[in-house]
Design a protein around this motif. Structure first.
Motif, short mmCIF file in Angstrom:
data_model
loop_
_atom_site.label_atom_id
_atom_site.label_comp_id
_atom_site.label_asym_id
_atom_site.label_seq_id
_atom_site.Cartn_x
_atom_site.Cartn_y
_atom_site.Cartn_z
N SER A 699 -12.28 -35.79 47.73
CA SER A 699 -12.30 -36.79 46.66
C SER A 699 -11.29 -36.48 45.56
CB SER A 699 -13.71 -36.88 46.06
OG SER A 699 -14.66 -37.21 47.03
N ASN A 700 -10.63 -35.32 45.67
CA ASN A 700 -9.62 -34.91 44.67
C ASN A 700 -10.27 -34.71 43.29
OD1 ASN A 700 -7.07 -34.09 44.03
ND2 ASN A 700 -6.27 -36.15 43.62
N ILE A 701 -11.48 -34.14 43.31
CA ILE A 701 -12.23 -33.91 42.07
C ILE A 701 -12.73 -32.47 42.06
CG2 ILE A 701 -14.37 -34.46 40.84
CD1 ILE A 701 -13.96 -37.35 41.58
N SER A 702 -12.47 -31.79 40.95
CA SER A 702 -12.99 -30.44 40.75
C SER A 702 -14.21 -30.50 39.84
CB SER A 702 -11.93 -29.53 40.12
OG SER A 702 -10.84 -29.34 40.99
N VAL A 703 -15.06 -29.47 39.94
CA VAL A 703 -16.28 -29.40 39.13
C VAL A 703 -16.18 -28.18 38.23
CG1 VAL A 703 -18.78 -29.28 39.13
CG2 VAL A 703 -17.60 -30.48 40.98
N PHE A 704 -16.32 -28.43 36.92
CA PHE A 704 -16.26 -27.37 35.93
C PHE A 704 -17.66 -27.22 35.33
CE2 PHE A 704 -15.32 -25.52 31.77
CZ PHE A 704 -14.37 -24.55 32.10
N LEU A 705 -18.29 -26.04 35.57
CA LEU A 705 -19.67 -25.81 35.16
C LEU A 705 -19.73 -24.65 34.18
CD1 LEU A 705 -21.43 -25.90 38.63
CD2 LEU A 705 -22.07 -27.35 36.74
N LEU A 706 -20.52 -24.81 33.14
CA LEU A 706 -20.76 -23.72 32.21
C LEU A 706 -22.28 -23.55 32.06
CD1 LEU A 706 -18.13 -24.26 29.37
CD2 LEU A 706 -18.09 -22.55 31.17
N SER A 707 -22.81 -22.45 32.64
CA SER A 707 -24.24 -22.16 32.52
C SER A 707 -24.53 -21.38 31.24
CB SER A 707 -24.71 -21.37 33.74
OG SER A 707 -23.97 -20.18 33.88
N HIS A 708 -23.50 -20.68 30.70
CA HIS A 708 -23.60 -19.95 29.44
C HIS A 708 -22.45 -20.38 28.55
CE1 HIS A 708 -25.71 -17.55 32.43
NE2 HIS A 708 -26.37 -16.94 31.46
N PHE A 711 -19.50 -18.46 30.25
CA PHE A 711 -19.57 -18.14 31.68
C PHE A 711 -20.03 -19.37 32.45
CE2 PHE A 711 -21.77 -16.79 35.51
CZ PHE A 711 -20.85 -15.91 36.07
N GLY A 712 -19.48 -19.51 33.62
CA GLY A 712 -19.88 -20.63 34.45
C GLY A 712 -19.26 -20.54 35.83
N TYR A 713 -18.99 -21.70 36.42
CA TYR A 713 -18.51 -21.76 37.79
C TYR A 713 -17.47 -22.86 37.89
CZ TYR A 713 -22.91 -19.26 38.22
OH TYR A 713 -23.92 -18.36 38.05
N TYR A 714 -16.59 -22.68 38.84
CA TYR A 714 -15.54 -23.67 39.05
C TYR A 714 -15.43 -23.94 40.53
CZ TYR A 714 -10.94 -25.83 39.40
OH TYR A 714 -9.91 -26.69 39.70
N ILE A 715 -15.48 -25.24 40.89
CA ILE A 715 -15.25 -25.67 42.28
C ILE A 715 -13.91 -26.39 42.31
CG2 ILE A 715 -16.13 -27.04 44.20
CD1 ILE A 715 -18.92 -26.85 42.95
N HIS A 716 -12.96 -25.80 42.99
CA HIS A 716 -11.61 -26.35 43.04
C HIS A 716 -11.56 -27.44 44.11
CE1 HIS A 716 -7.38 -26.55 42.27
NE2 HIS A 716 -7.08 -26.31 43.55
N GLY A 717 -11.50 -28.70 43.65
CA GLY A 717 -11.51 -29.81 44.59
C GLY A 717 -10.20 -30.58 44.62
N ARG A 718 -9.13 -29.96 44.15
CA ARG A 718 -7.83 -30.65 44.14
C ARG A 718 -7.36 -30.86 45.57
NH1 ARG A 718 -3.00 -28.89 40.06
NH2 ARG A 718 -1.83 -30.86 40.12
N SER A 719 -7.04 -32.11 45.89
CA SER A 719 -6.65 -32.45 47.25
C SER A 719 -5.29 -31.87 47.59
CB SER A 719 -6.64 -33.97 47.43
OG SER A 719 -6.17 -34.32 48.71
N VAL A 720 -5.17 -31.33 48.78
CA VAL A 720 -3.87 -30.78 49.22
C VAL A 720 -2.90 -31.89 49.58
CG1 VAL A 720 -4.92 -28.64 50.04
CG2 VAL A 720 -4.74 -30.60 51.59
N HIS A 721 -3.41 -33.13 49.62
CA HIS A 721 -2.56 -34.27 49.98
C HIS A 721 -2.04 -35.02 48.75
CE1 HIS A 721 -4.20 -33.48 53.94
NE2 HIS A 721 -5.44 -33.65 53.45
#
Length: 921
Positions: A699-708, A711-721
């Motif tokens: 979907s060419n969408i990344s997820v930026f999460l901050l639990s603190h 501090f948090g988490y990052y899901i790299h969803g950038r499309s290679v296309h």
């Protein structure tokens, strides 16, 4: 009340039983009625109240000749008491019999005239050295009543005198029985039944003892063990019972062979009785269930209410018992072991107040009865008693010798408590009675080991909570120890201490389950219900603390910061009319928002995904417990069978075993579920967490999460296309190229596949994020899709675009003052769950081999949820003793909290990402 009789002065003409009776009045000259009631007769010495003939003392009534012919006039024949005959009328006045030997010894006749003493049907010479004058009273302490007993008045002095002068066995037994009816009372100043017994006991030492037992005098019943301090503990613990028992073996090894010698109130020996006939159980039951009381290792409990009218009917004459336990010696010879009795009415009387709980102060006795309806009669022995005394609680205690491996026990103890009942209306009055057989062992060593384990693990939990608190402080970007830090430490410690209690209770439950049920030669016995209180307290503590941890987890997950970074860029330009100017200008083509909505919905769906199926978990546990029969392992008996016959006795539940069985099943089924899902289902069918990461990339969408804060988490969803907003043909072409490695890899770094990261951001980065976020959250999305405030909507849209541009540029290393580095976590950092390096100038992205972003979802906290479910199930079960109710309520709480997590999580998602909540379905 079931038949009719003729009134006085009427003879019976016809009677077929019941109410079919015909009576006829006797003539005036023959006004008396024969003893059988069928004929009329003349009575020379008057009539009784029943209309029958009567005679004087020492005369017998004769109504028929020797060949059975009815006389016209009854005869009163005097019994010849001269030296040649020594005869007197019997108690019924029907025949002449030899008079009692004491009459002959004292007066050489059947008369006991003054100065000789007549008492209880016996004659004693005034010159005999008689025991003190007895007090014919019985004390009913619970009612505060002392009454003069008709039975004691008639028999106490004669029994004591015959026992003292002649060592008459029956008289001595009768005297002992009267002492037992008086609750074995001991008082040096009293001459009641027990006082007279003690007088004779002390003054007949010359007679010797029976079977080398110092407390058993010849010709006297064995009533006491002695009142020396510490004697009770010596009797009960100094010697082991000289045989061993097992759970699996011959009948002699697995059953307690109790046998009782029974006597009537007059002191006559009746018979030996095996207790398997249900002799001591007052409550009616089947023979099989009554006999189960003496199966070794089976805790037996029976209780019921019995009406006073039934007691008076079934126990018109009291029976007295001396209890023994039968065993075989090494040579095969049968032996009897005397079972001591602990009479609680004696232990807690005025003489022994506040001493009953200390074994060294116990006064052990031997003889007991079940029901006494005799001593409470004040006048006529044929009438109803004023007070009756009932053995309302009987307990046989079997104690295992410590550190035994062969089923060695201490001598059994019978504990008995009596209830005094004032007879007023027998039909409506009732008494609660109980009978039980308990098995126990010294649990102090196990308690010490549990306390040591709790202390050690509790101390480790403190250290672990301190490390968690330090990691939390690092992740929040704060170094000040304030009240919030202390509260956070307490919450961490609550969760860790709950795990400590859980491990100890599960370990304890499984230990008892395995070692008690699997043993053949008995080495351990289950704790008594009173000894389970600490265990139940541990479970309650574990549940209470786990509730705090679970609620803290729920709150933290509902407050996370989340943003979807859209990497899609406009393709080309479109012509757009400028409002208010009347001109048309070209503008960048808008980027579709549907991909963001789609990802938001997928995230919303996986918020409460778990590693197990909760419904299957509850049903499977319930199936194995109730259908397969694992619940039968929680019974306090020696059987390890999963089935029980409906006719067999069902032992009471052990709370430790119930928890052990249910917790072991719950954890085992959960482990199998997790293994199945991780090894098979998620690998070959569906892995929602991995699929979400793949979907982000497509979907060419990344997820930026901050639990603190930092501090948090990052899901790299950038499309290679480069773009994902395309048609089906181009999408399939992109997937084909990626499958054939004709394009770059999906990872954040070149030539890598790492798409998920744990991120530790700098303080500067967080402040910049907050400034944009404040604008973003001023409006939580349009109230209505069409009718909304243009200014607010445009402001929120600009804030959204600003955040999207900022985060995407941050990922692309555009902001050199807020740059980041990518590195691997150290092994110790992974183990401790904290970061050693503080992101001062640059943020740090840690490579994540798994999907650690699931820590903000149910999926990553399965252990906490699983333990919470187990404890909830166990608490409900311990309170209700129902696995079915526990299963239903556990599933309901799962669904309630899942609904709360979904609903509030959805609102938080809409608030933080500008996704209208109406699009989250």
């Amino acid at each position: 009340g079931s038949s009719c009789v003729c009134q006085p002065g009427y003879r019976m003409v016809s009677s077929n039983g019941g109410s079919s009776v015909i009576c006829e009045k006797c003539p005036e000259n023959m006004s008396g009625v024969t003893q059988d009631g069928w004929n009329c007769i003349t009575c020379p010495k008057g009539l009784t109240s029943e209309g029958k003939c009567k005679c004087l003392n020492n005369e017998i009534l004769v109504e028929r000749s020797i060949d059975g012919i009815l006389l016209n006039e009854a005869l009163c024949i005097h019994c010849n008491g001269s030296e040649q005959s020594f005869s007197a009328s019997d108690a019924s006045g029907n025949k002449c019999v030899r008079c009692e030997q004491t009459f002959i010894n004292v007066s050489k006749s059947c008369d006991c005239s003054s100065p000789n003493i007549l008492t209880g049907g016996l004659c004693f010479s005034a010159s005999d050295s008689l025991p003190p004058k007895g007090v014919a009273t019985v004390r009913f302490g619970q009612l505060g009543i002392t009454l003069t007993s008709a039975w004691f008045l008639k028999n106490l002095q004669s029994s004591a005198s015959a026992c003292w002068l002649y060592s008459n066995l029956t008289a001595c037994q009768a005297l002992g029985n009267m002492c037992v009816m008086n609750m074995n009372s001991l008082s040096s100043s009293s001459t009641d039944a027990c006082g007279l017994f003690q007088y004779i006991y002390v003054n007949t030492a010359r007679l010797g003892i029976v079977h080398s037992i110092a407390f058993w005098r010849h010709n006297l019943p064995w009533l006491y063990y002695g009142d020396q301090p510490g004697l009770a503990s010596q009797v009960l613990e100094a010697n082991h019972f000289p045989t061993i028992f097992s759970f699996k073996g011959t009948d002699k090894d697995v059953k307690l062979q109790f046998i009782a010698a029974s006597f009537d109130a007059a002191g006559n020996f009746l018979k030996w009785q095996n207790l398997e006939g249900g002799i001591l159980q007052l409550c009616p039951d089947t023979q099989t269930k009554l006999n189960a009381a003496y199966a070794f290792g089976t805790t037996y409990q029976q209780s019921c209410k019995i009406s006073v009218s039934k007691i008076l009917l079934d126990f018109a004459n009291p029976i007295f018992y001396d209890l023994f336990l039968e065993y075989n010696g090494d040579n095969g010879q049968q032996y009897l072991w005397a079972v001591p009795v602990l009479n609680l009415n004696l232990q807690y009387s005025e003489m022994f107040v506040n001493q009953g709980s200390n074994m060294n102060n116990w006064l052990l006795t031997r003889r007991f009865f079940l029901v006494d309806t005799l001593s409470g009669k004040e006048n006529d022995l044929g009438k109803l008693p004023r007070v009756i005394r009932i053995a309302s609680k009987i307990t046989i205690s079997i104690r295992l010798v410590s550190h035994t491996q062969r089923g060695t026990i201490y001598p059994p103890l019978l504990t008995i408590a009596y209830t005094d009942v004032l007879v007023q209306n027998p039909e409506t009055q009732s008494v609660m009675v109980s009978f039980s057989v308990n098995y126990e062992m010294n649990q102090s060593e196990a308690q010490i080991q549990t306390d040591i384990t709790l202390g050690v693990l509790g101390g480790l939990a403190v250290l672990w909570s301190l490390l968690k608190t330090a990691g939390w402080k690092r992740r929040t970007g704060s170094s000040i120890i304030d009240l919030q830090t202390v509260l956070k430490f307490l919450l961490f410690y609550a969760g860790d201490l709950a795990n400590v209690f859980f491990v100890i209770t599960v370990g304890t439950g499984i230990y008892w389950l395995v070692f008690f049920k699997a043993q053949q030669f008995v080495s351990v016995l289950l704790p008594l219900p009173s000894q389970e209180e600490d265990f139940v307290t541990y479970i309650a503590c574990a549940f209470s603390l786990k509730v705090l941890q679970f609620l803290q987890l729920l709150v933290s997950q509902l407050a996370i910061d989340i943003f979807f970074i859209d990497w899609e860029r406009p393709k080309g330009k479109v012509l757009k009319a400028v409002e208010g100017e009347g001109v048309i200008k070209s503008a960048a083509a808008p980027v579709s928002i549907w991909r963001t909505y789609f990802i938001a919905n997928e995230w919303n769906e996986i918020q409460t995904v778990r590693k197990i199926n909760p419904l299957f978990q509850v049903l499977a546990v319930l199936f194995f417990l109730e259908v397969v029969g694992f619940s039968n392992l929680a019974l306090m008996d020696s059987s390890s069978s999963l089935t029980r016959s409906s006719e067999s006795y069902i032992a009471p539940w052990s709370r430790i075993l119930r928890f052990g069985v249910s917790a072991a099943l719950w954890l085992a089924i959960a482990f199998l579920q997790i293994t199945f899902f991780s090894v098979f289902y998620e690998r070959f069918i569906e892995d929602k967490i991995s699929q979400f990461v793949d979907l982000c990339c497509m979907s060419n969408i990344s997820v930026f999460l901050l639990s603190h804060s930092c501090f948090g988490y990052y899901i790299h969803g950038r499309s290679v296309h480069g773009h994902a907003d395309t048609n089906m043909e181009e999408m399939n072409m992109n997937l084909k190229r990626e499958a054939e490695n004709l394009c770059s890899q999906r990872g954040l770094l070149p030539n890598t596949d790492g798409q998920t990261f744990q991120i530790s951001i700098s303080r500067k980065m967080r402040l910049h994020y907050d400034r944009i976020h404040e604008t973003l959250t001023r409006k939580r999305g349009p109230a209505r899709l069409l009718d909304s405030s243009a200014n607010t909507f445009e402001q929120s849209t600009r804030a959204y675009n600003t955040m999207n541009k900022f985060l995407s540029s941050f990922i692309d290393h555009v902001h050199k003052e807020m740059d980041y580095i990518v590195k691997d976590k150290l092994l110790l950092e992974r183990i401790l769950g904290m970061e050693f390096m503080e992101p001062i100038e640059k943020s740090i992205f840690y490579n994540d081999e798994g999907h650690s972003f699931s820590d903000v979802l149910y999926y990553g906290n399965e252990t906490t949820l699983l333990i919470f479910d187990v404890l909830f199930f166990s608490i409900v079960d311990l309170a209700s003793q129902s696995f079915v109710l526990a299963a239903i309520l556990t599933y309901l709480q799962q669904e309630i909290f899942r609904f709360i997590r979904n609903t509030l999580g959805q609102k938080n998602l809409a608030s933080k990402t500008l996704v209208d909540e109406r699009f989250l379905i």
